[in-house]
Design a protein around this motif. Structure first.
Motif, PDB file in Angstrom:
ATOM      1  N   PRO A  20       0.575  -1.169   0.566  1.00 26.91           N
ATOM      2  CA  PRO A  20      -0.004   0.118  -0.717  1.00 26.91           C
ATOM      3  C   PRO A  20       0.988   1.266   0.069  1.00 26.91           C
ATOM      4  CG  PRO A  20      -0.737  -1.570   1.819  1.00 26.91           C
ATOM      5  CD  PRO A  20       0.342  -2.075   1.216  1.00 26.91           C
ATOM      6  N   PHE A  21       0.352   2.653  -0.334  1.00 20.93           N
ATOM      7  CA  PHE A  21       1.174   3.408  -0.433  1.00 20.93           C
ATOM      8  C   PHE A  21       1.563   3.888   1.041  1.00 20.93           C
ATOM      9  CE2 PHE A  21       1.037   7.836  -0.290  1.00 20.93           C
ATOM     10  CZ  PHE A  21       2.035   8.880  -1.402  1.00 20.93           C
ATOM     11  N   GLN A  22       1.106   3.652   2.072  1.00 17.56           N
ATOM     12  CA  GLN A  22       1.382   4.617   2.599  1.00 17.56           C
ATOM     13  C   GLN A  22       2.476   3.068   3.197  1.00 17.56           C
ATOM     14  OE1 GLN A  22      -0.378   6.662   5.554  1.00 17.56           O
ATOM     15  NE2 GLN A  22      -2.178   7.231   4.543  1.00 17.56           N
ATOM     16  N   GLN A  23       2.271   2.231   2.658  1.00 13.95           N
ATOM     17  CA  GLN A  23       3.397   1.704   3.211  1.00 13.95           C
ATOM     18  C   GLN A  23       4.202   1.276   2.784  1.00 13.95           C
ATOM     19  OE1 GLN A  23       3.267  -0.965   5.580  1.00 13.95           O
ATOM     20  NE2 GLN A  23       5.154  -2.088   5.419  1.00 13.95           N
ATOM     21  N   ARG A  24       4.368   2.307   1.946  1.00 21.70           N
ATOM     22  CA  ARG A  24       5.866   2.649   0.631  1.00 21.70           C
ATOM     23  C   ARG A  24       6.648   3.271   1.768  1.00 21.70           C
ATOM     24  NH1 ARG A  24       5.474   6.487  -3.893  1.00 21.70           N
ATOM     25  NH2 ARG A  24       6.510   7.279  -2.615  1.00 21.70           N
ATOM     26  N   ILE A  25       5.774   4.477   1.643  1.00 23.81           N
ATOM     27  CA  ILE A  25       6.937   5.888   3.008  1.00 23.81           C
ATOM     28  C   ILE A  25       6.851   5.028   3.702  1.00 23.81           C
ATOM     29  CG2 ILE A  25       6.007   7.724   3.492  1.00 23.81           C
ATOM     30  CD1 ILE A  25       5.553   7.912   0.692  1.00 23.81           C
ATOM     31  N   LYS A  26       6.669   4.661   4.402  1.00 16.10           N
ATOM     32  CA  LYS A  26       7.168   3.931   6.215  1.00 16.10           C
ATOM     33  C   LYS A  26       8.106   2.914   5.232  1.00 16.10           C
ATOM     34  CE  LYS A  26       4.971   1.371   9.575  1.00 16.10           C
ATOM     35  NZ  LYS A  26       4.475   0.045  10.426  1.00 16.10           N
TER      36      LYS A  26
ATOM     37  N   THR B 149       7.086   8.796  -5.915  1.00 13.66           N
ATOM     38  CA  THR B 149       7.273   9.432  -7.000  1.00 13.66           C
ATOM     39  C   THR B 149       7.037  10.966  -5.990  1.00 13.66           C
ATOM     40  OG1 THR B 149       4.844  10.003  -4.923  1.00 13.66           O
ATOM     41  CG2 THR B 149       5.033   8.655  -8.114  1.00 13.66           C
ATOM     42  N   TRP B 150       7.561  12.158  -6.499  1.00 15.74           N
ATOM     43  CA  TRP B 150       7.073  13.403  -5.565  1.00 15.74           C
ATOM     44  C   TRP B 150       6.498  14.226  -6.516  1.00 15.74           C
ATOM     45  CZ3 TRP B 150       8.671  15.142  -0.538  1.00 15.74           C
ATOM     46  CH2 TRP B 150       9.254  15.533   0.262  1.00 15.74           C
TER      47      TRP B 150
ATOM     48  N   LYS C 137      11.532   5.474   4.607  1.00 16.75           N
ATOM     49  CA  LYS C 137      11.825   6.289   5.787  1.00 16.75           C
ATOM     50  C   LYS C 137      12.714   5.421   6.767  1.00 16.75           C
ATOM     51  CE  LYS C 137       7.933   9.676   6.584  1.00 16.75           C
ATOM     52  NZ  LYS C 137       6.880  10.394   6.873  1.00 16.75           N
TER      53      LYS C 137
ATOM     54  N   ARG D 212      15.623   9.795   1.991  1.00 15.78           N
ATOM     55  CA  ARG D 212      15.751   7.941   2.619  1.00 15.78           C
ATOM     56  C   ARG D 212      16.485   7.627   1.843  1.00 15.78           C
ATOM     57  NH1 ARG D 212       9.048   9.487   1.328  1.00 15.78           N
ATOM     58  NH2 ARG D 212       9.040  10.994   2.289  1.00 15.78           N
TER      59      ARG D 212
ATOM     60  N   GLN E 205      14.600  15.197   5.917  1.00 19.61           N
ATOM     61  CA  GLN E 205      13.496  14.757   5.340  1.00 19.61           C
ATOM     62  C   GLN E 205      13.631  13.976   4.360  1.00 19.61           C
ATOM     63  OE1 GLN E 205       9.593  13.544   6.108  1.00 19.61           O
ATOM     64  NE2 GLN E 205       9.755  15.628   5.182  1.00 19.61           N
TER      65      GLN E 205
END
Lengths: 310, 554
Positions: free
Chosen positions: B434-440, B453-454, B443, B476, B473
């Protein structure tokens, strides 16, 4: 009988409590935060937001708080639509879902029952073959295919009805039609199968032997006895259709609840996820109760049993 | 018994009927309750052109509370019903709006704004106090956009965000009703370009306090001071703007009415466009795009969302410059955007996307820096073999985390095929999360390659560049280059726009051309249909999506 319903009520409340608990903890396992722009939030911003919404507390504390508020009728506010009450969101959006779902159920039941009864009475006729083929197609082709076809041909090419949006009554017709296809197919198939079985029963033979008119036999004995499995199926189907269907609502831009639920899960909108889950569960449980009561009307033997349990 | 069952049937009927009654109450799109029916915009209408614009949005307005917003849809509405000291022009440059004069002190630390005579829609004058109250309120409410005050360099903003100072200590002061003084911590070239954004809008204290919890949640719980007023807002359906007659520059506003409908399905939007209900639709899928290719309404819009690969330096192979460079060169980005995606996306050979930022000489950043690190498959192969020899490996088996979005899935499958074909011995495993998992995971450095993506926070190349400073920040990737860090710091205080832009160009060259640290892939594009009747519709790559002030229908 009163005791029977009191018992049922107790079971219903326990079920809801279990659903609330399980959903709450499962939901907290979802990765990420309920805030928009997770890509950009710094640790420090995250900390101050968590503090503001009480998400920095241990899970059991959050859970106790949520239940406490819930009992007092406070369902919380949404994260994605900042500050809007969860109850407002649900009750604003349930209306369109109920309308198209209800219409689909009515259209679907009437046409489905008609098709099913007629084809059962004329088993193996050309009409029966046609009805069965339609039912199989209706069950197996996803409703969004019908939705897209209706939207393009009726909405755009013929221009008879609006192809989308939600402005007056005419906007509800195409989505209802698209949704009704599955209902028609399911109802027709169920009633046909059940009637074929009932028609071979001994009591039908004796009803005929008593000299009751053919209409009387079919209406009072065959159809009534065949309705029980149909009602069993229609109850939960009504709940799932009337609480919103993601695909149809999205295709026709209907502001219903189905799409909202999925969206809330995608963005971790905790309070809305909980709100819709509980709302949906309550409805579902109530409908199961309602279905049981309708059984009683259709079959006196079931009513007898309620008495026994007291 | 018969009676009982009949009574029961009556009850069931009553429940169902009340269901319909409940359902019926939610009809009607925004503005349909008006006495004057809105134009249906039938094609080929011969009469004088109605100044009515009908467009669609893919999402509901999250909130119109300036202190709470963080999304583009909400920003767009605020940009058109409100106005700050500056607003964006058609080139996305800040121009004077509620401020009629701007003076800067010698050290560039004190900015004084003289306000023009402008009014709120309720008749109150727009005062310097409204700005002071509004800016401080964003910080008091821990608004998601509070960081913009720090980015703008406004005095004490960083300490307020850290919790060391109070929002009342922010460096903004109303000298009198028409004079506003803003103090900065540091001379900042980004101060003015940020001012048109939502957090810097004025807020009318009397109105905000009276609305309380409801502020920004309904159309009548916001107060306009811009070109339009919000006339209606039906949640999850539509909203409607009307021209604001009390706006100071109302003479230059031509549209009388704008209807925005929420349509989430592109095919539905296209059908509504066909029936004339919409004048502009966005986000056509590949098959829809093909159907309209060549028509005059068809347009490709390059959005500022960039897609690139992060390479985790904890993987030994990714510490090797040749290998990193080979990965970038082995991918045929043109085929990816034109054949595989076919949705208006365009290849990207840098960090800063095209059609995003103009230099002081009005040249596109991407044109000035050109295609960095573009090579052939043969070059890639040579670099790959050289790199493998240097690290003493015969191949590389690695994995890539990918967010569970359709275009990401397509992209990742293409990348796997390209890399495994063009680089002998390369094995790529795709992990969809999931998208939020990728960010996690990014990090926490729990990835080997990340398909990332940005999107920009503001319209300046720096929004794609300063994320790569040491310890940044959004870095990553543990990317660290002292020369890069030092140039970022230099750009952040360089007040000469030309010198600063030169530094910005150099920064990208360091990270992409010299270090080959990141693998840029493409910038997300959109295929849209826009009626020829629409003139002067301004689309912005960041912040608000549209400015309707100068739009008209022909």
């Amino acid at each position: 009988m009163r005791l029977y319903f009191l018992k049922r009520l107790g079971v219903m409340l326990t079920t809801l409590f279990i659903i609330a608990t399980v959903t709450f903890f499962l939901m907290k396992l979802l990765p990420g935060t309920p805030y928009s722009n997770p890509d950009k939030l710094s640790e420090q911003q995250l900390a101050s937001l968590n503090q503001k919404y009480g998400l920095d507390q241990p899970l059991p504390v959050q859970y106790a708080r949520y239940l406490g508020n819930l009992v007092q009728g406070d369902w919380g506010v949404s994260f994605q639509f900042k500050g809007r009450l969860v109850t407002d969101i649900i009750f604003e959006r349930i209306g369109p879902s109920v309308l198209i779902g209800f219409q689909a159920m009515v259209i679907g039941s009437i046409i489905g029952l008609g098709l099913g009864i007629l084809s059962a009475l004329r088993q193996n006729s050309l009409f029966d073959l046609g009805a069965v083929t339609m039912a199989v197609l209706g069950m197996s082709i996803p409703s969004f295919v019908f939705a897209a076809l209706l939207q393009y041909y009726v909405g755009v090419k013929l221009g008879w009805l609006p192809p989308g949006l939600w402005e007056d009554y005419s906007y509800s017709i195409l989505p209802s039609l698209a949704l009704s296809v599955t209902v028609i197919a399911a109802v027709a198939r169920f009633i046909r199968t059940e009637m074929l079985e009932v028609l071979t029963q001994d009591y039908i033979l004796s009803a005929r032997a008593k000299g009751i008119s053919e209409f009387g036999v079919v209406w009072k004995h065959v159809v009534r006895n065949s309705l029980i499995p149909v009602v069993t199926m229609l109850g939960p189907m009504a709940v799932s259709i009337m609480t919103g269907t993601l695909v149809i609502e999205k295709i026709f831009s209907v502001p219903g609840l189905g799409e909202q639920f999925i969206l809330s899960i995608m963005v971790n909108d905790y309070s809305v996820i909980m709100g819709i889950t509980l709302f949906y569960s309550t409805l579902f449980i109530l409908v199961v109760l309602l279905v049981d009561m309708i059984y009683g009307i259709l079959d006196p033997r079931i009513r007898e049993k309620w008495g026994e349990s007291t | 018994m018969r009676v009982a069952s009949k009574r029961f049937l009556c009850f069931v009927t009553a429940v169902l009927v009340s269901g319909v009654a409940l359902a019926g109450c939610n009809f009607g799109s925004a503005g349909k309750n008006d006495a004057s029916p809105a134009s249906e915009g039938k094609q080929g209408e011969a009469s004088a052109v109605k100044q009515v614009l009908n467009v669609s949005e893919g999402a509901e307005i999250a909130t119109l509370d300036v202190a709470q917003i963080s999304d583009a849809v909400s920003s767009t509405v605020l940009n058109n019903i409100n106005e700050g000291l500056f607003r964006f022009d058609d080139k996305h440059q800040p121009i004077l709006a509620i401020a009629q004069e701007h003076k800067t002190s010698e050290d560039a630390l004190t900015h004084t704004f003289l306000l023009r005579d402008a009014k709120w829609a309720n008749g109150d004058p727009v005062t310097a106090q409204d700005f002071e109250y509004g800016w401080k309120r964003v910080l008091r409410e821990v608004g998601p956009f509070g960081v913009f005050f720090e980015m703008a360099g406004i005095a004490n903003a960083d300490k307020i965000l850290q919790g060391e100072k109070k929002p009342d200590d922010l460096g903004i002061k109303a000298i009198d009703a028409k004079t506003l003084e803003v103090k900065l911590d540091r001379a900042n070239p980004l101060f003015l370009p940020l001012l048109p954004l939502a957090p810097f809008l004025p807020q009318n204290e009397k109105f905000v306090e009276k609305a309380g919890d409801k502020y920004g949640l309904e159309y009548d719980q916001v107060l306009a001071n811009g070109p339009f007023v919000l006339n209606d807002w039906k949640h999850e359906q539509s909203w409607q703007y009307k021209k604001n007659e009390s706006y100071w520059d109302a003479a230059n506003v031509q549209l009388d009415e704008i209807n925005v409908y929420i349509v989430k399905e592109p095919s539905a939007a296209v059908n509504l466009y066909e029936t004339g209900k919409l004048d502009r639709v966005t986000g056509l899928t590949s098959s829809l795009a093909d159907a309209y290719k060549g028509k005059e309404d068809y347009q490709k819009v390059a959005t500022p969302t960039t897609i690139f690969m992060r390479l985790n330096p904890d993987v030994a192979a990714f510490q090797n410059e040749n290998i990193r460079r080979a990965i970038g060169m082995a991918i045929d980005k043109e085929s990816l955007t034109d054949v595989v995606l076919n949705d208006g996306s365009i290849p990207l050979y840098g960090l800063v996307p095209a059609a995003f930022s103009l230099s002081p000489d009005m040249k596109d950043y991407r044109v000035l820096n050109g295609q960095l690190n573009k090579g052939t498959v043969e070059e890639a192969k040579t670099l790959w073999q050289k790199g493998l020899a240097e690290i003493g490996q015969s191949g590389l088996a690695t994995s890539m985390i990918v967010a569970d979005q359709e275009y990401m899935r397509q992209t990742s499958e293409y990348l796997k095929a390209q890399l495994e074909t063009n680089l002998p011995g390369f094995k790529l495993k795709l992990k969809t999360v999931p998208f939020q998992q990728r960010i996690k995971q990014e990090k926490a450095f729990e990835y080997e390659i990340a398909l990332s993506t940005w999107g920009p926070d503001y319209i300046d190349p720096m929004t794609y560049l300063d994320m790569w400073v040491t310890g940044g920040q959004a870095n990553r990737m543990k990317y660290s280059n002292p020369q890069f860090d030092q140039l970022v710091a230099q750009a952040n205080k360089e007040l000469d726009p030309r010198k600063r832009y030169d530094i910005l160009l150099q920064l990208e060259k360091i990270i992409i051309e010299k270090d080959a640290a990141v693998v840029p892939l493409y910038q997300y594009g959109e295929v849209i249909l826009q009626s020829q009747k629409i003139k002067g519709l301004i689309w912005h790559p960041s912040g608000p999506e549209f400015t309707y002030k100068w739009t008209h229908m022909e």
